[in-house]
Design a protein around this motif. Structure first.
Motif, mmCIF file in Angstrom:
data_model
loop_
_atom_site.group_PDB
_atom_site.id
_atom_site.type_symbol
_atom_site.label_atom_id
_atom_site.label_comp_id
_atom_site.label_asym_id
_atom_site.label_seq_id
_atom_site.Cartn_x
_atom_site.Cartn_y
_atom_site.Cartn_z
ATOM 1 N N ALA A 376 0.839 -1.205 0.000
ATOM 2 C CA ALA A 376 0.000 0.000 0.000
ATOM 3 C C ALA A 376 0.873 1.254 0.000
ATOM 4 O O ALA A 376 0.589 2.227 -0.711
ATOM 5 N N GLY A 377 1.953 1.224 0.799
ATOM 6 C CA GLY A 377 2.868 2.361 0.844
ATOM 7 C C GLY A 377 3.510 2.636 -0.507
ATOM 8 O O GLY A 377 3.636 3.796 -0.924
ATOM 9 N N TYR A 378 3.882 1.573 -1.211
ATOM 10 C CA TYR A 378 4.466 1.769 -2.536
ATOM 11 C C TYR A 378 3.433 2.301 -3.517
ATOM 12 O O TYR A 378 3.749 3.113 -4.400
ATOM 13 N N GLY A 379 2.187 1.869 -3.357
ATOM 14 C CA GLY A 379 1.113 2.412 -4.201
ATOM 15 C C GLY A 379 0.990 3.920 -4.035
ATOM 16 O O GLY A 379 0.795 4.652 -5.015
ATOM 17 N N ILE A 380 1.128 4.401 -2.778
ATOM 18 C CA ILE A 380 1.094 5.851 -2.516
ATOM 19 C C ILE A 380 2.262 6.545 -3.203
ATOM 20 O O ILE A 380 2.093 7.558 -3.905
ATOM 21 N N LEU A 381 3.474 6.002 -3.006
ATOM 22 C CA LEU A 381 4.680 6.615 -3.587
ATOM 23 C C LEU A 381 4.608 6.671 -5.110
ATOM 24 O O LEU A 381 4.976 7.684 -5.731
ATOM 25 N N LEU A 382 4.130 5.579 -5.719
ATOM 26 C CA LEU A 382 4.084 5.513 -7.184
ATOM 27 C C LEU A 382 3.091 6.520 -7.753
ATOM 28 O O LEU A 382 3.396 7.231 -8.721
ATOM 29 N N ALA A 383 1.909 6.605 -7.123
ATOM 30 C CA ALA A 383 0.899 7.557 -7.598
ATOM 31 C C ALA A 383 1.391 9.001 -7.431
ATOM 32 O O ALA A 383 1.138 9.856 -8.285
ATOM 33 N N ARG A 384 2.102 9.270 -6.342
ATOM 34 C CA ARG A 384 2.628 10.627 -6.124
ATOM 35 C C ARG A 384 3.732 10.966 -7.129
ATOM 36 O O ARG A 384 3.840 12.107 -7.566
ATOM 37 N N SER A 385 4.546 9.964 -7.482
ATOM 38 C CA SER A 385 5.661 10.232 -8.404
ATOM 39 C C SER A 385 5.203 10.373 -9.848
ATOM 40 O O SER A 385 5.840 11.064 -10.646
ATOM 41 N N GLY A 386 4.110 9.690 -10.197
ATOM 42 C CA GLY A 386 3.615 9.755 -11.580
ATOM 43 C C GLY A 386 4.265 8.752 -12.508
ATOM 44 O O GLY A 386 3.908 8.680 -13.697
ATOM 45 N N VAL A 387 5.201 7.950 -12.011
ATOM 46 C CA VAL A 387 5.850 6.937 -12.854
ATOM 47 C C VAL A 387 4.819 5.884 -13.266
ATOM 48 O O VAL A 387 4.101 5.342 -12.418
ATOM 49 N N GLY A 388 4.734 5.612 -14.563
ATOM 50 C CA GLY A 388 3.768 4.656 -15.074
ATOM 51 C C GLY A 388 2.425 5.273 -15.423
ATOM 52 O O GLY A 388 1.572 4.631 -16.010
ATOM 53 N N TYR A 389 2.244 6.551 -15.032
ATOM 54 C CA TYR A 389 0.969 7.240 -15.285
ATOM 55 C C TYR A 389 1.069 8.230 -16.446
ATOM 56 O O TYR A 389 0.203 9.087 -16.595
ATOM 57 N N GLU A 390 2.127 8.101 -17.248
ATOM 58 C CA GLU A 390 2.355 9.075 -18.320
ATOM 59 C C GLU A 390 1.178 9.161 -19.297
ATOM 60 O O GLU A 390 0.815 10.245 -19.754
ATOM 61 N N THR A 391 0.563 8.017 -19.582
ATOM 62 C CA THR A 391 -0.568 8.013 -20.533
ATOM 63 C C THR A 391 -1.927 8.123 -19.832
ATOM 64 O O THR A 391 -2.938 8.343 -20.487
#
Length: 477
Positions: A376-391
């Motif tokens: 869950a913590g990594y899910g927070i970090l990833l969403a905040r960083s935007g990595v993988g959300y480019e499209t």
């Protein structure tokens, strides 16, 4: 060899992996555990909390599978990606250890189920005879799994279909026997039950709800075998929704058939006792057969997951290279050997436990919480960083909310579990760190960063307190 390399799991097989991992021992024990803790009102609140928290966790697994398709065997790999090597190791070791404890619980349940019909021989599942039968079963499965993962996964799919039938029969029988006045009498807690605040009622159901949701990540762990990467997320959600519906029905319907005190007093597996009270002795026999099929199927699924986690951790240098070895059937043999040696030792230890059944269930639940919290913590970090959300930048906010709710839920579960179980898990984590030392020395890498050293010291202190509590009798298993 080339043929086996191309064998991949379909969406159906992955969903069966999730269902097979989740519908194991826990669902057959729900009536008794809930009946001892709360009435239907408290049960509905508990399922609302657990269902929301675990659904959010399922959505985190789905998002991570989509946004980081490069990460395989996701449970511990996500922790490493977000929080560094030692936290990745603790997640992998904790997840593997929890899976081992869960496998021990399955054998205790098999013993207690047989004890319903042969009480002098099997007792509550921790008698000498029950332990010997369990050890024979553990090693029979061990040598079957060594023959191939795909073969074992096929068996799991078949068993998953077979074990749903007794649960559906139970649900249908109790729908026909539904007594509204009995349900109303039990609604806020049976009149013959000791008074207990609603918060305490709900808290006392929390660890069983964690246990029955274990396996929600079954498709994520097997992501490297998926035909389509997107199937991993879909299988997780499909499995979650279907199994949650079954579990809520199994929990609530007995309140409409028996007084709460009678449900609480039923011998485990309580599903058998409840159906026996409604339809007669054949119900207990029918459910008991279902329990044995279900538990053996779930044991197979979790044996695969245990070995896969150790194997994947060794492949990514988080465990000693020894566990990255595969035999000619592409089975991580050394990982499987260590897993079953540890499971065997824990099974033998149940002989000295006061209540091996519930102790192993609760320990399994608490051990799984750290890996879930880190995911869950990594899910927070990833969403905040935007990595993988480019499209898909519009999904970042939604996924961050899901991950925060999952993290808060997991922390709440730690609090609900109580200090005793957290300390006991730390007792197991401390010697496990030897494997981390071994892996780091193999690669000539720095042992800890300053932050990781603090985490290790905290774990060590907690483990020493837990060990002291066990030796002095302050903490009893």
């Amino acid at each position: 060899m080339a043929t086996s390399q191309t064998q991949k799991f379909s969406l159906f097989a992955l969903t069966a992996m999730v269902v097979g991992s989740m519908v194991g021992a826990g669902i057959f024990n729900l009536p008794g555990r809930f009946g001892a803790a709360t009435g239907p009102f408290g049960a509905l609140i508990a399922w609302a909390i657990a269902g929301t928290g675990m659904y959010m966790l399922a959505r985190v697994f789905q998002a991570l599978a989509e946004k980081r398709p490069d990460i395989d065997s996701g449970v511990f790999a996500y922790a490493k990606a977000g929080f560094g090597n030692y936290m990745g190791f603790l997640s992998a070791f904790g997840y593997w250890l929890g899976s081992c404890l869960g496998n021990v619980f399955y054998w205790v349940l098999i013993g207690s189920t047989l004890g319903r019909f042969f009480p002098d021989i099997f007792g509550d599942g921790s008698s000498a005879t029950a332990i010997i039968v369990s050890l024979i079963g553990i090693w029979a499965f061990h040598f079957m799994i060594l023959r191939g993962v795909e073969q074992a996964a096929f068996i799991n799919t078949v068993v998953t279909i077979a074990k749903i039938v007794p649960i559906l029969v139970f649900i249908l029988a109790l729908i026909f026997a539904f007594n509204f006045s009995q349900f109303s009498e039990n609604f806020f807690g049976g009149p013959d039950m000791p008074p207990k605040p609603l918060i305490a009622q709900v808290r006392d159901t929390m660890l069983i709800t964690v246990f029955v949701f274990l396996g929600i990540e079954g498709a994520s762990v097997y992501s490297r075998f998926a035909k389509e990467r997107s199937d991993v997320g879909r299988a997780t959600i499909l499995g979650f929704v279907g199994v949650t519906g079954l579990m809520v029905a199994v929990t609530l319907l007995p309140y409409a058939a028996m007084p709460q005190s009678a449900i609480a007093a039923v011998q485990q597996p309580s599903l058998a006792g409840v159906l026996e009270a409604v339809v007669g002795h054949w119900g207990a026999v029918f459910i008991s057969i279902g329990v044995l099929v279900s538990v053996l199927g779930a044991y197979l699924a979790w044996s695969l997951i245990c070995a896969e986690v150790l194997f994947a951790a060794a492949k990514s240098d988080d465990m000693p290279k020894l566990f990255a070895a595969q035999n000619g059937n592409r089975v991580p043999a050394n990982a499987l050997w260590l897993t079953n040696i540890v499971v065997s030792l824990f099974v033998i230890s149940t002989y000295w436990s006061r209540d091996a059944f519930n102790f192993m269930l609760d320990m399994t639940s608490v051990t799984a919480l750290l890996p879930y919290l880190l995911v869950a913590g990594y899910g927070i970090l990833l969403a905040r960083s935007g990595v993988g959300y480019e499209t898909t930048p519009n999904e970042r906010g939604r996924d961050q909310v899901f991950a925060w709710i999952a993290a808060i839920y997991t922390i709440f579960m730690f609090v609900a579990a109580g200090l005793k179980y957290v300390l006991l898990v730390a007792v197991l984590f401390v010697p496990g760190t030897i494997l981390y030392f071994w892996a780091r020395r193999e690669q000539n890498l720095q042992l800890f960063t300053p932050t990781e050293l603090i985490v290790f010291v905290v774990t060590l202190i907690a483990g020493l307190i837990g060990a002291y509590g066990l030796m002095t009798g302050i903490i009893t298993p």
